[in-house]
Design a protein around this motif. Structure first.
Motif, short mmCIF file in Angstrom:
data_model
loop_
_atom_site.label_atom_id
_atom_site.label_comp_id
_atom_site.label_asym_id
_atom_site.label_seq_id
_atom_site.Cartn_x
_atom_site.Cartn_y
_atom_site.Cartn_z
N SER A 59 30.95 123.64 54.97
CA SER A 59 32.20 123.82 55.72
C SER A 59 32.90 122.49 55.96
CB SER A 59 31.93 124.53 57.05
OG SER A 59 31.30 125.76 56.80
N LEU A 60 32.12 121.43 56.10
CA LEU A 60 32.68 120.08 56.25
C LEU A 60 33.45 119.69 55.00
CD1 LEU A 60 32.84 117.22 57.60
CD2 LEU A 60 30.60 116.76 56.61
N CYS A 104 28.62 115.10 67.61
CA CYS A 104 29.90 115.75 67.33
C CYS A 104 29.72 116.91 66.34
CB CYS A 104 30.90 114.71 66.81
SG CYS A 104 32.59 115.32 66.80
N GLY A 105 28.67 117.76 66.59
CA GLY A 105 28.46 118.94 65.78
C GLY A 105 28.50 120.15 66.69
N LEU A 106 27.45 120.97 66.63
CA LEU A 106 27.40 122.16 67.48
C LEU A 106 26.60 121.87 68.74
CD1 LEU A 106 27.60 125.20 68.14
CD2 LEU A 106 25.52 125.52 66.79
N ASP A 107 25.33 121.53 68.58
CA ASP A 107 24.42 121.36 69.70
C ASP A 107 23.51 120.20 69.34
OD1 ASP A 107 22.54 121.53 71.68
OD2 ASP A 107 21.81 123.51 71.17
N PRO A 108 23.90 118.99 69.57
CA PRO A 108 24.99 118.55 70.45
C PRO A 108 26.34 118.50 69.75
CG PRO A 108 23.82 116.64 69.62
CD PRO A 108 23.13 117.84 69.04
N GLY A 109 27.38 118.80 70.50
CA GLY A 109 28.73 118.72 69.98
C GLY A 109 29.62 119.71 70.71
N ILE A 110 29.79 120.91 70.11
CA ILE A 110 30.65 121.93 70.73
C ILE A 110 30.14 122.26 72.13
CG2 ILE A 110 31.42 124.33 70.55
CD1 ILE A 110 31.61 123.97 67.53
N HIS A 114 34.15 103.18 60.62
CA HIS A 114 33.77 104.16 61.64
C HIS A 114 32.68 105.08 61.09
CE1 HIS A 114 37.09 102.77 63.96
NE2 HIS A 114 38.00 103.18 63.09
N LEU A 115 31.78 105.50 61.99
CA LEU A 115 30.70 106.40 61.59
C LEU A 115 30.68 107.63 62.50
CD1 LEU A 115 27.99 106.97 60.01
CD2 LEU A 115 26.83 105.82 61.90
N LEU A 116 30.49 108.81 61.89
CA LEU A 116 30.39 110.06 62.65
C LEU A 116 29.06 110.72 62.35
CD1 LEU A 116 33.47 109.46 62.72
CD2 LEU A 116 33.87 111.89 62.32
N THR A 117 28.38 111.22 63.38
CA THR A 117 27.16 112.00 63.17
C THR A 117 27.17 113.20 64.12
OG1 THR A 117 25.53 111.28 64.83
CG2 THR A 117 25.96 109.74 63.03
N ALA A 118 26.29 114.17 63.83
CA ALA A 118 26.16 115.35 64.69
C ALA A 118 24.83 115.30 65.44
CB ALA A 118 26.25 116.61 63.84
N SER A 119 24.25 114.09 65.56
CA SER A 119 22.91 113.97 66.16
C SER A 119 22.97 113.31 67.53
CB SER A 119 22.01 113.12 65.26
OG SER A 119 21.98 113.67 63.96
N TYR A 120 21.89 113.51 68.30
CA TYR A 120 21.78 112.88 69.61
C TYR A 120 21.80 111.36 69.49
CZ TYR A 120 20.79 117.29 71.89
OH TYR A 120 20.91 118.56 72.39
N ILE A 121 22.39 110.72 70.46
CA ILE A 121 22.41 109.25 70.50
C ILE A 121 21.00 108.76 70.83
CG2 ILE A 121 23.32 107.22 71.74
CD1 ILE A 121 25.87 108.88 72.31
N THR A 122 20.42 108.00 69.93
CA THR A 122 19.09 107.44 70.19
C THR A 122 19.25 106.12 70.95
OG1 THR A 122 19.17 106.23 68.10
CG2 THR A 122 18.15 108.40 68.04
N ALA A 123 18.15 105.62 71.48
CA ALA A 123 18.17 104.34 72.20
C ALA A 123 18.63 103.22 71.26
CB ALA A 123 16.80 104.04 72.78
N LEU A 156 33.07 117.58 63.09
CA LEU A 156 33.01 116.29 62.40
C LEU A 156 34.27 116.08 61.57
CD1 LEU A 156 29.31 116.30 61.14
CD2 LEU A 156 30.29 114.66 62.77
N ALA A 157 34.67 117.14 60.84
CA ALA A 157 35.84 117.05 59.96
C ALA A 157 37.10 116.79 60.77
CB ALA A 157 35.97 118.35 59.16
N ILE A 158 37.23 117.51 61.88
CA ILE A 158 38.43 117.34 62.71
C ILE A 158 38.47 115.93 63.30
CG2 ILE A 158 39.64 118.15 64.77
CD1 ILE A 158 38.34 120.96 64.16
N ALA A 159 37.31 115.47 63.78
CA ALA A 159 37.25 114.11 64.34
C ALA A 159 37.61 113.08 63.27
CB ALA A 159 35.85 113.84 64.90
N ALA A 160 37.13 113.30 62.03
CA ALA A 160 37.45 112.38 60.94
C ALA A 160 38.96 112.35 60.71
CB ALA A 160 36.71 112.82 59.67
N LYS A 161 39.57 113.53 60.72
CA LYS A 161 41.02 113.60 60.51
C LYS A 161 41.77 112.85 61.61
CE LYS A 161 43.57 117.09 61.55
NZ LYS A 161 44.18 118.43 61.66
N LEU A 162 41.36 113.10 62.86
CA LEU A 162 42.03 112.46 63.99
C LEU A 162 41.94 110.94 63.92
CD1 LEU A 162 40.74 114.87 66.80
CD2 LEU A 162 43.11 114.70 65.96
#
Lengths: 440, 440
Positions: free
Chosen positions: A15-16, A125-131, A96-105, A398-404
């Motif tokens: 979908s991305l 910035c995905g579903l869970d975590p994200g939406i 710039h970098l985008l991921t759909a994963s939790y922020i690690t230390a 992720l796709a929308i954030a990339a566009k923005l």
């Protein structure tokens, strides 16, 4: 032409890629998909304009530097442990970098460096975590700012399940997500607070502490508490909230049967089983039960864990093939790995199957003496095995954030999650045009 | 005069010091006791001839080098993580080292170096590990060599308990050993083999898989499987044995009640509880139970874990003070740490209390078509709170081994455990003269 580099062509990418490639001519984008397997990348981009592919290994520094330096924005869907490599390269080449994963230390530690370089490292910035964050913050900000209310309780449920029309097994579940994560789900003491009281539930009881949940139009579910909910108080600005609880949704009956697998030790990933080559699945079940010269495996299991021999739980376990005399055919593996092998066959999404994402937030708040409740739900159904609801809800944000970012509508720097209005407003708004609707 | 340096003056040292000091004039020994607390060392040596003491920190290299280089033999009773420091210094100055702890991978790696330097690093020379190995190997070698039998099964039980005359609480248990180890006992998947079938039991079910054991003259016990028994097959030369199982003994009823603490999550050491200062023990119990506006903590516990409100388990839990409204008075701690604090008060050995060590090996073997069984048991009762059975059974094997080495009767090099006749024969023989008798 701006180049968007997607690292990893796994199950969440269709979908991305679809979103980005369909807008690529209009937006003047090139969508480049890099995967350890070139054919995977090629399959995912087949038929789309303005796409390119390459075989890619993040650990080959020369190649990864060359790909990342040639991109304008990077989206990493690699396993979470590789994000840090991607982030370091992005800092080096100011991308710039985008991921759909939790922020690690480790990722968090790059915050100042990212700010100094005016680089955005946007995670979760995905579903869970994200939406989940975005819809939660939208609801909370509405209550706090628009209504002037005080939030007293926040309960949230999320589940990646199978759509009713494709629901064809006694577990009412199929894999739409990393099977290993599903097998090891809940392997952490669940921590939450309810009515001002802390609650801690060790892993081996998590699947017994379930609650019924109804989603209008989609029937009944059950939720089990999802790891550490306490840390979300700070993230959501709810430090003094009396109730904070995040749960994972399954269809009714799933948890009681899954609990038996947990109780037996089939989800244990801490040691390797010896002599697996010689064992059948039935033998393996027997290794978790007491010795008796004549009683059957089924009888011993039911007696030990107080199950009805002909009940629903035994039907679910039997359907999985756990009592069959089929060889395991693995050399050496943990019980969790053996279980995963078996489940991957049984819970496989079929080509025409549709998956389903369900999310519900229940927010209790007060305005003066009045106690109120805001409930927002989201249900997304997949199109097929490729364009799953999971792929949409992870890929589209992720796709929308990339566009923005690429259009300059969103300007930020540092290590971030999309929890502020500059992120969640435009992303939720566009998700709604794509059919991801929040029902309040 | 030969100097024996004892590192650490904890609860297992009194019998070790007693043995060595009483023979010091005759043998021409100086017994030097080094502890992080000088007064601890002084208390333990008070009234004994030929002893000296010093404040000692193994991590202060200069001081530890100076003490170890001046010794003829070193016995380390430090926490296990410090043995490697002692071993490295012993190698440097060519001194033999004795410990009562399991051989770690780090220790094992020093084997060749120790052999090259003709230095003995003897580990596992206490009770468990120690006397368990020695008595097991004595029985196994007797069967294999003397009787010409083939061993089919090996089951072993060991327990550090309280003597019947000092048994004054409903748990029939007091601490004679490191309380933290008792609280965290069993935190590993139990692995054993029985009648040719592998058995694996996850931690949360270990205390439900108990077996009754009778020791003549000492009544009834129950045994729960003790971590990984499988690895003992190689150690004992029993690679093809159909049954290999090591268990820990408690008095009947202990495990069923302890299991409730495990089920609740009170033995969890993986996270810190928040806001402990404000909680009572009763509140803490409540954090592990579901929310209900009016039901009591006791009612919820009994309902959730299927207990009889007035039964023996609830009596044991109540006696511990788990339902009392007494403040916890700790800043931040894991549930296991809070439980340990409480147990240390309740299960404290009183000055005139006597502890008890119980050990039993059950070895099944065959000679031709004849199936036979050899059973050897050992019961040791402590004198008082100082000279506990634990102190005797850990300290004496170390003391005897030290004597054998210093007199030249025992000559060996490398990283070893006392599993060969040159160790176990003289040590068991002398233990018998000290009242530690094996009954076959």
């Amino acid at each position: 032409m701006k180049r968007i580099l997607i690292l990893g062509a796994g199950r969440t990418t269709p979908s991305l890629i679809d979103y980005l490639a369909k807008r690529s001519s209009e937006m003047n984008w090139e969508v480049r998909v890099a995967d350890i397997s070139l054919s995977h990348a090629q399959q995912k981009t087949a038929g789309y304009p303005n796409t390119s592919t390459c075989a890619f290994d993040i650990l080959q520094t020369e190649q990864s530097d060359s790909e990342i330096s040639a991109a304008d924005l990077v989206i990493s869907l690699l396993p979470v442990r590789f994000h840090i490599q991607a982030a370091l390269a992005c800092l080096k080449f100011k991308k710039h970098l985008l991921t759909a994963s939790y922020i690690t230390a480790e990722m968090k530690a790059l915050d100042q460096q990212a700010k100094d370089n005016k680089i955005l490292l946007l995670n979760e910035c995905g579903l869970d975590p994200g939406i989940d964050h975005m819809t939660a913050m939208a609801a909370l900000d509405k209550i706090r700012i628009e209504y002037g209310g005080i939030v007293n309780s926040f309960i949230s449920y999320t589940g990646g399940l199978v759509s009713p029309e494709s629901d064809s097994n006694p577990w009412n579940y199929k894999f739409t997500w990393n099977p290993r994560n599903v097998v090891l789900a809940g392997k952490e003491t669940a921590q939450f607070i309810r009515n001002g009281r802390y609650k801690y539930i060790p892993y081996h009881r998590v699947f017994t502490r379930i609650e019924p949940v109804e989603i209008e139009g989609y029937g009944s579910f059950e939720g089990y508490p999802n790891r550490d909910s306490l840390k979300y108080r700070e993230l959501y600005g709810l430090q003094n909230v009396a109730t904070m609880m995040r749960s994972t949704l399954r269809r009714p009956g799933f948890c009681a049967a899954w609990n038996i697998l947990v109780q037996l030790g089939l989800t244990d990933d801490s040691y390797s089983l010896e002599g697996l080559k010689k064992l059948t699945h039935r033998d393996l079940m027997n290794t978790f039960l007491y010795f008796h010269p004549s009683r059957s495996v089924e009888y011993k299991l039911c007696e030990h864990l107080k199950l009805d021999l002909h009940g629903e739980i035994m039907q679910k376990l039997t359907w999985l093939g756990l009592f069959e005399k089929t060889p395991i055919e693995m050399d050496s593996a943990s019980p969790a790995k053996v279980l995963q092998e078996l489940l991957e066959k049984k819970w496989e999404l079929q080509p025409n199957d549709k998956d389903m994402i369900v999310m519900q937030h229940q927010v209790g708040y007060s305005i003066g003496n009045q106690h109120k409740k805001l409930q927002s739900s989201l249900v997304v159904i997949g199109d097929d095995m490729q364009h799953t609801a999971m792929s949409k809800t992870v890929g589209w944000p992720l796709a929308i954030a990339a566009k923005l970012i690429l259009t300059g509508e969103l300007l930020d720097a540092g290590v971030k999650a999309p929890i502020t209005p500059n992120y969640y407003r435009p992303i939720i708004k566009e998700l709604e045009t794509l059919g991801v609707n929040l029902i309040e």
